[in-house]
Write a protein that holds these residues in place. Structure first.
Motif, PDB file in Angstrom:
ATOM      1  N   ASN A 174      17.567  68.109   9.331  1.00  0.00           N
ATOM      2  CA  ASN A 174      17.828  69.456   9.863  1.00  0.00           C
ATOM      3  C   ASN A 174      17.602  69.530  11.367  1.00  0.00           C
ATOM      4  OD1 ASN A 174      18.428  70.313   7.276  1.00  0.00           O
ATOM      5  ND2 ASN A 174      16.356  71.087   6.891  1.00  0.00           N
ATOM      6  N   ALA A 175      16.641  68.789  11.862  1.00  0.00           N
ATOM      7  CA  ALA A 175      16.340  68.827  13.293  1.00  0.00           C
ATOM      8  C   ALA A 175      17.501  68.278  14.122  1.00  0.00           C
ATOM      9  CB  ALA A 175      15.068  68.041  13.575  1.00  0.00           C
ATOM     10  N   LYS A 176      18.161  67.262  13.586  1.00  0.00           N
ATOM     11  CA  LYS A 176      19.295  66.653  14.292  1.00  0.00           C
ATOM     12  C   LYS A 176      20.628  67.251  13.870  1.00  0.00           C
ATOM     13  CE  LYS A 176      17.035  62.186  15.034  1.00  0.00           C
ATOM     14  NZ  LYS A 176      17.114  60.709  14.792  1.00  0.00           N
ATOM     15  N   ASN A 177      20.569  68.127  12.873  1.00  0.00           N
ATOM     16  CA  ASN A 177      21.787  68.759  12.351  1.00  0.00           C
ATOM     17  C   ASN A 177      22.798  67.715  11.870  1.00  0.00           C
ATOM     18  OD1 ASN A 177      22.232  71.542  11.905  1.00  0.00           O
ATOM     19  ND2 ASN A 177      24.031  71.485  13.227  1.00  0.00           N
ATOM     20  N   THR A 178      22.297  66.735  11.154  1.00  0.00           N
ATOM     21  CA  THR A 178      23.154  65.666  10.654  1.00  0.00           C
ATOM     22  C   THR A 178      22.900  65.393   9.170  1.00  0.00           C
ATOM     23  OG1 THR A 178      21.558  63.957  11.246  1.00  0.00           O
ATOM     24  CG2 THR A 178      23.237  64.480  12.881  1.00  0.00           C
ATOM     25  N   VAL A 179      23.920  64.879   8.530  1.00  0.00           N
ATOM     26  CA  VAL A 179      23.816  64.377   7.161  1.00  0.00           C
ATOM     27  C   VAL A 179      24.226  62.910   7.192  1.00  0.00           C
ATOM     28  CG1 VAL A 179      24.745  64.513   4.830  1.00  0.00           C
ATOM     29  CG2 VAL A 179      24.246  66.606   6.096  1.00  0.00           C
ATOM     30  N   SER A 180      23.438  62.073   6.551  1.00  0.00           N
ATOM     31  CA  SER A 180      23.709  60.640   6.573  1.00  0.00           C
ATOM     32  C   SER A 180      24.104  60.142   5.194  1.00  0.00           C
ATOM     33  CB  SER A 180      22.476  59.882   7.057  1.00  0.00           C
ATOM     34  OG  SER A 180      22.170  60.219   8.391  1.00  0.00           O
ATOM     35  N   LEU A 181      24.876  59.075   5.207  1.00  0.00           N
ATOM     36  CA  LEU A 181      25.251  58.368   3.987  1.00  0.00           C
ATOM     37  C   LEU A 181      24.823  56.920   4.165  1.00  0.00           C
ATOM     38  CD1 LEU A 181      26.765  58.311   1.241  1.00  0.00           C
ATOM     39  CD2 LEU A 181      28.812  57.679   2.533  1.00  0.00           C
ATOM     40  N   GLN A 182      23.831  56.516   3.414  1.00  0.00           N
ATOM     41  CA  GLN A 182      23.328  55.145   3.456  1.00  0.00           C
ATOM     42  C   GLN A 182      24.000  54.355   2.345  1.00  0.00           C
ATOM     43  OE1 GLN A 182      20.950  53.790   5.670  1.00  0.00           O
ATOM     44  NE2 GLN A 182      21.366  51.800   4.717  1.00  0.00           N
ATOM     45  N   ILE A 183      24.621  53.256   2.713  1.00  0.00           N
ATOM     46  CA  ILE A 183      25.317  52.419   1.734  1.00  0.00           C
ATOM     47  C   ILE A 183      24.684  51.034   1.748  1.00  0.00           C
ATOM     48  CG2 ILE A 183      27.538  51.574   0.932  1.00  0.00           C
ATOM     49  CD1 ILE A 183      28.879  53.619   2.780  1.00  0.00           C
ATOM     50  N   SER A 184      24.281  50.578   0.598  1.00  0.00           N
ATOM     51  CA  SER A 184      23.708  49.247   0.487  1.00  0.00           C
ATOM     52  C   SER A 184      24.624  48.356  -0.351  1.00  0.00           C
ATOM     53  CB  SER A 184      22.315  49.310  -0.126  1.00  0.00           C
ATOM     54  OG  SER A 184      22.381  49.836  -1.437  1.00  0.00           O
ATOM     55  N   SER A 185      24.400  47.058  -0.241  1.00  0.00           N
ATOM     56  CA  SER A 185      25.152  46.076  -1.027  1.00  0.00           C
ATOM     57  C   SER A 185      26.655  46.373  -0.988  1.00  0.00           C
ATOM     58  CB  SER A 185      24.666  46.083  -2.474  1.00  0.00           C
ATOM     59  OG  SER A 185      23.291  45.795  -2.534  1.00  0.00           O
ATOM     60  N   LEU A 186      27.172  46.480   0.197  1.00  0.00           N
ATOM     61  CA  LEU A 186      28.586  46.835   0.366  1.00  0.00           C
ATOM     62  C   LEU A 186      29.505  45.829  -0.313  1.00  0.00           C
ATOM     63  CD1 LEU A 186      28.254  48.124   3.954  1.00  0.00           C
ATOM     64  CD2 LEU A 186      29.674  49.279   2.243  1.00  0.00           C
ATOM     65  N   LYS A 187      30.575  46.348  -0.874  1.00  0.00           N
ATOM     66  CA  LYS A 187      31.566  45.551  -1.562  1.00  0.00           C
ATOM     67  C   LYS A 187      32.927  45.735  -0.881  1.00  0.00           C
ATOM     68  CE  LYS A 187      29.264  46.457  -5.979  1.00  0.00           C
ATOM     69  NZ  LYS A 187      29.437  46.984  -7.367  1.00  0.00           N
ATOM     70  N   PRO A 188      33.824  44.784  -1.025  1.00  0.00           N
ATOM     71  CA  PRO A 188      35.162  44.958  -0.432  1.00  0.00           C
ATOM     72  C   PRO A 188      35.841  46.244  -0.897  1.00  0.00           C
ATOM     73  CG  PRO A 188      34.826  42.672  -1.033  1.00  0.00           C
ATOM     74  CD  PRO A 188      33.632  43.424  -1.554  1.00  0.00           C
ATOM     75  N   GLU A 189      35.577  46.655  -2.108  1.00  0.00           N
ATOM     76  CA  GLU A 189      36.207  47.881  -2.611  1.00  0.00           C
ATOM     77  C   GLU A 189      35.632  49.148  -1.986  1.00  0.00           C
ATOM     78  OE1 GLU A 189      34.908  45.400  -4.446  1.00  0.00           O
ATOM     79  OE2 GLU A 189      33.876  46.164  -6.231  1.00  0.00           O
ATOM     80  N   ASP A 190      34.596  49.004  -1.179  1.00  0.00           N
ATOM     81  CA  ASP A 190      34.076  50.148  -0.423  1.00  0.00           C
ATOM     82  C   ASP A 190      34.875  50.388   0.854  1.00  0.00           C
ATOM     83  OD1 ASP A 190      30.737  49.105  -1.253  1.00  0.00           O
ATOM     84  OD2 ASP A 190      31.914  50.711  -2.189  1.00  0.00           O
ATOM     85  N   THR A 191      35.790  49.491   1.145  1.00  0.00           N
ATOM     86  CA  THR A 191      36.634  49.656   2.323  1.00  0.00           C
ATOM     87  C   THR A 191      37.420  50.949   2.222  1.00  0.00           C
ATOM     88  OG1 THR A 191      36.822  47.284   2.726  1.00  0.00           O
ATOM     89  CG2 THR A 191      38.577  48.687   3.604  1.00  0.00           C
ATOM     90  N   ALA A 192      37.261  51.804   3.217  1.00  0.00           N
ATOM     91  CA  ALA A 192      37.896  53.119   3.191  1.00  0.00           C
ATOM     92  C   ALA A 192      37.575  53.856   4.488  1.00  0.00           C
ATOM     93  CB  ALA A 192      37.388  53.943   2.005  1.00  0.00           C
ATOM     94  N   VAL A 193      38.260  54.947   4.672  1.00  0.00           N
ATOM     95  CA  VAL A 193      37.861  55.900   5.702  1.00  0.00           C
ATOM     96  C   VAL A 193      36.927  56.894   5.035  1.00  0.00           C
ATOM     97  CG1 VAL A 193      38.594  57.638   7.364  1.00  0.00           C
ATOM     98  CG2 VAL A 193      40.040  55.637   6.927  1.00  0.00           C
ATOM     99  N   TYR A 194      35.781  57.081   5.620  1.00  0.00           N
ATOM    100  CA  TYR A 194      34.769  57.980   5.076  1.00  0.00           C
ATOM    101  C   TYR A 194      34.765  59.286   5.868  1.00  0.00           C
ATOM    102  CZ  TYR A 194      32.980  54.308   2.079  1.00  0.00           C
ATOM    103  OH  TYR A 194      32.860  53.334   1.101  1.00  0.00           O
ATOM    104  N   PHE A 195      34.813  60.378   5.137  1.00  0.00           N
ATOM    105  CA  PHE A 195      34.863  61.709   5.730  1.00  0.00           C
ATOM    106  C   PHE A 195      33.672  62.538   5.264  1.00  0.00           C
ATOM    107  CE2 PHE A 195      39.308  61.575   7.125  1.00  0.00           C
ATOM    108  CZ  PHE A 195      39.866  60.644   6.267  1.00  0.00           C
TER     109      PHE A 195
END
Length: 121
Positions: free
Chosen positions: A74-95
C-alpha cells in the motif's frame, strides 16, 4: 481514474523466478481490487490471480497457485506477482487490471500496457 503500469518482465530460463510489478496512480491501490492476467501467443487472455481492495485477500488460479503469489504494498501503491519455477508455458504478456466485472472472462475496464515474460527451456 486509476492508471496501471506493469514492469519486471524479461527473458529467463526455465526454473528461474521472476517478480512482476503493477504500479497504480490516481487512486489508492488499497481500495480497489487488482487482477493479474496473461496472454500467450495465439491464446486468449486468462485470469492469473487478484487481490481484493477491501481486505487484501488474494486469490490465485488453481493452475498456477503452487508457483504464483500475489502481494500488495500500500505504501508503494503497487501489486506484485511473484512467479517461481518458471516454465516455457508461462511465456506470455502479463497484464494487471482493475474495474473488473468478471474475473474469469477477463472483463475489466482498466488495463495496463502489459509486460512480456519469455521463458526458454
Amino acid at each position: 481514474q486509476v492508471q496501471l503500469v506493469e514492469s519486471g518482465g524479461r527473458s529467463v530460463q526455465a526454473g528461474d523466478s521472476l517478480r512482476l510489478s503493477c504500479a497504480a496512480s490516481g487512486h489508492p491501490i488499497s481500495t480497489i481490487s487488482i487482477g493479474w492476467f496473461r496472454q500467450a501467443p495465439g491464446k486468449e487472455r486468462e485470469f492469473v490471480g487478484r487481490v481484493a481492495g477491501n481486505d487484501g485477500r488474494t486469490n490465485v488460479a488453481d493452475s498456477v497457485k503452487d508457483r504464483f503469489t500475489i502481494s500488495r504494498d500500500n505504501a508503494k501503491n503497487t501489486v506484485s506477482l511473484q512467479i517461481s519455477s518458471l516454465k516455457p508455458e508461462d511465456t506470455a504478456v502479463y497484464f494487471c487490471a482493475a474495474a473488473c466485472t468478471a474475473w474469469d472472462t477477463s472483463r475489466c475496464n482498466i488495463w495496463g500496457q502489459g509486460t512480456q515474460v519469455a521463458v526458454s527451456s
